[in-house]
Design a protein around this motif. Structure first.
Motif, PDB file in Angstrom:
ATOM      1  N   LYS A 221       0.544  -1.276   0.003  1.00  0.00           N
ATOM      2  CA  LYS A 221      -0.042   0.014   0.256  1.00  0.00           C
ATOM      3  C   LYS A 221       1.019   1.069   0.251  1.00  0.00           C
ATOM      4  N   ALA A 222       1.852   1.321   0.672  1.00  0.00           N
ATOM      5  CA  ALA A 222       3.130   2.381   1.070  1.00  0.00           C
ATOM      6  C   ALA A 222       3.309   2.370  -0.628  1.00  0.00           C
ATOM      7  N   ALA A 223       4.249   1.270  -1.126  1.00  0.00           N
ATOM      8  CA  ALA A 223       4.382   1.578  -2.516  1.00  0.00           C
ATOM      9  C   ALA A 223       2.886   2.207  -3.637  1.00  0.00           C
ATOM     10  N   ALA A 224       1.515   1.512  -3.471  1.00  0.00           N
ATOM     11  CA  ALA A 224       0.863   2.201  -4.274  1.00  0.00           C
ATOM     12  C   ALA A 224       0.633   3.728  -3.885  1.00  0.00           C
TER      13      ALA A 224
ATOM     14  N   ALA B  11      -2.602   7.481 -11.818  1.00  0.00           N
ATOM     15  CA  ALA B  11      -2.517   7.889 -10.474  1.00  0.00           C
ATOM     16  C   ALA B  11      -3.360   7.677  -9.009  1.00  0.00           C
ATOM     17  N   ILE B  12      -4.678   7.179 -10.449  1.00  0.00           N
ATOM     18  CA  ILE B  12      -6.523   6.885  -9.323  1.00  0.00           C
ATOM     19  C   ILE B  12      -5.898   5.207  -9.903  1.00  0.00           C
ATOM     20  N   LEU B  13      -5.468   4.878 -10.464  1.00  0.00           N
ATOM     21  CA  LEU B  13      -5.902   3.293 -10.776  1.00  0.00           C
ATOM     22  C   LEU B  13      -4.421   2.664  -9.536  1.00  0.00           C
ATOM     23  N   MET B  14      -3.991   3.197  -9.326  1.00  0.00           N
ATOM     24  CA  MET B  14      -3.038   2.853  -8.071  1.00  0.00           C
ATOM     25  C   MET B  14      -3.969   3.560  -6.881  1.00  0.00           C
ATOM     26  N   LEU B  15      -4.010   4.307  -7.003  1.00  0.00           N
ATOM     27  CA  LEU B  15      -4.845   4.577  -4.653  1.00  0.00           C
ATOM     28  C   LEU B  15      -6.067   3.781  -4.615  1.00  0.00           C
ATOM     29  N   PHE B  16      -6.380   3.777  -6.232  1.00  0.00           N
ATOM     30  CA  PHE B  16      -8.005   2.594  -5.647  1.00  0.00           C
ATOM     31  C   PHE B  16      -8.537   1.723  -6.236  1.00  0.00           C
TER      32      PHE B  16
ATOM     33  N   LEU C 156       6.534  -8.196  -4.980  1.00  0.00           N
ATOM     34  CA  LEU C 156       6.125  -7.808  -6.464  1.00  0.00           C
ATOM     35  C   LEU C 156       5.283  -6.807  -6.757  1.00  0.00           C
ATOM     36  N   ASN C 157       4.024  -6.254  -6.297  1.00  0.00           N
ATOM     37  CA  ASN C 157       3.359  -5.888  -6.572  1.00  0.00           C
ATOM     38  C   ASN C 157       3.442  -4.327  -6.312  1.00  0.00           C
ATOM     39  N   GLY C 158       4.400  -4.155  -4.846  1.00  0.00           N
ATOM     40  CA  GLY C 158       4.859  -3.012  -4.746  1.00  0.00           C
ATOM     41  C   GLY C 158       6.124  -2.495  -5.513  1.00  0.00           C
ATOM     42  N   ALA C 159       7.350  -3.133  -6.077  1.00  0.00           N
ATOM     43  CA  ALA C 159       8.261  -2.703  -6.846  1.00  0.00           C
ATOM     44  C   ALA C 159       7.350  -2.029  -8.123  1.00  0.00           C
ATOM     45  N   ALA C 160       6.118  -3.025  -8.697  1.00  0.00           N
ATOM     46  CA  ALA C 160       5.486  -3.115  -9.985  1.00  0.00           C
ATOM     47  C   ALA C 160       5.045  -1.331  -9.626  1.00  0.00           C
ATOM     48  N   PHE C 161       4.525  -1.537  -8.885  1.00  0.00           N
ATOM     49  CA  PHE C 161       3.691   0.094  -8.178  1.00  0.00           C
ATOM     50  C   PHE C 161       4.932   1.598  -7.766  1.00  0.00           C
ATOM     51  N   LEU C 162       6.266   1.183  -7.540  1.00  0.00           N
ATOM     52  CA  LEU C 162       7.171   2.366  -7.603  1.00  0.00           C
ATOM     53  C   LEU C 162       7.319   2.363  -9.098  1.00  0.00           C
ATOM     54  N   GLY C 163       7.945   0.722 -10.035  1.00  0.00           N
ATOM     55  CA  GLY C 163       7.894   1.606 -11.624  1.00  0.00           C
ATOM     56  C   GLY C 163       7.141   2.525 -11.851  1.00  0.00           C
ATOM     57  N   THR C 164       5.916   1.633 -12.172  1.00  0.00           N
ATOM     58  CA  THR C 164       4.880   2.443 -12.667  1.00  0.00           C
ATOM     59  C   THR C 164       4.565   4.166 -12.556  1.00  0.00           C
TER      60      THR C 164
END
Length: 324
Positions: A10-13, A75-80, A89-97
């Protein structure tokens, strides 16, 4: 304080969303400001057609705005968006996104402002060809948005991909590297494409009969200027889809992260340089249509030399992925 997997993801997102929108707002605002500044100058020179200038300004700003809208959507997709919270790995993907979409919107936003501003100036100079200028502006601006679209595609892929079968190490570095490769490389291509598009609007306003030759040279020049962002996209796809053997050694992760940084930074200069070559060719084709073929040939040779540095970056990136 202990952090579990869900909190880290969640923090990464949230961090990725902030990076995407924060960086994504930079380019569009600069591009829109440039268009507005040129519109003010155009209106002062020819106040009788203020309505046409004003409408063209708003259309140009709307196109430049689209890069930041891409960032807003991501950004909205990552938030909600409801995503699995059991794989780091989802967290790493969010940072890369966030890095991919944030950096990827900068060049396209600025670049799209150049044709918008020059179209406003051209309408003040040649009101009779305002429709041609608006059409040319839209075509040139649309090409400028291509790198931002590449970034959005990679960003959406990283948000929705499943990493259930992928090992944490070194895949986390590959995901961040993939975002950096496309995002950074998009800066140069978006900006360079805008230089060519702006010069075409200026050229048509000075020599309306040159519109066919000017548009052709613009599109060819922009196509070459887009290639560094395509190289960045290619490296990102390899980093996303290649299955890397599990390894928690630092050098394995740094090789993949380095590949993304290499191709990302390596694509900025060639994209801008190719745009400069196209800008010069387009401007002089408008003034000397009879030499259009020769000018295009010189442009392509110059762009090929400028492009070599992006090729060097891609070679090193591929070595880091497949050899090191």
């Amino acid at each position: 304080m202990d952090f579990d997997t869900q909190i880290l993801i969640k923090a990464a997102a949230f961090t990725g969303a902030g990076i995407a929108m924060g960086l994504g707002a930079i380019g569009a605002a600069i591009g829109e400001g440039y268009t507005a500044a040129e519109a003010n100058g155009a209106l002062s020179r020819n106040p009788e057609i203020s309505g046409d200038i004003f409408k063209n300004m708003l259309v140009g700003q709307a196109v430049a705005e689209s890069a930041s809208i891409f960032a807003l959507v991501v950004a909205i997709l990552m938030l909600f968006l409801d995503v699995p919270l059991d794989n780091l790995l989802n967290g790493a993907a969010f940072l890369g996104t966030g890095l991919c979409m944030g950096f990827g919107a900068i060049g396209s936003g600025i670049g799209s402002g150049f044709p918008g501003g020059q179209a406003c100036a051209g309408i003040a100079r040649q009101p009779a060809v305002s429709s041609r200028l608006t059409t040319n502006m839209l075509i040139g601006s649309a090409v400028c948005q291509t790198p931002a679209i590449f970034s959005m595609v990679v960003s959406l892929m990283m948000i929705f991909m499943s990493f259930a079968q992928a090992p944490l190490g070194p895949t986390w570095a590959a995901l961040i590297g993939a975002g950096l490769s496309t995002g950074l490389a998009a800066i140069g291509s978006g900006y360079g494409g805008g230089l060519a598009a702006g010069a075409s609007c200026e050229g048509i306003s000075r020599q309306p009969e040159s519109v066919g030759n000017v548009t052709t040279v613009m599109l060819v020049g922009q196509a070459v200027a887009q290639t560094p962002s395509i190289f960045g996209l290619l490296v990102s796809f390899i980093l996303l889809f290649k299955r890397f053997p599990e390894s928690y050694e630092l050098q394995a992760a740094m090789a993949l992260l380095g590949a993304g940084l290499c191709m990302g930074f390596g694509g900025i200069g060639p994209g801008i340089g190719n745009g400069m070559a196209a800008e010069g060719a387009v401007r002089w084709v408008a003034r000397n249509v009879k030499k259009a073929g020769e000018l295009m040939r010189i442009m392509l040779v110059g762009q090929a030399v400028s492009q070599s540095t992006a090729i060097y970056a891609m070679v090193v990136a591929l070595v880091l992925i497949f050899v090191v």
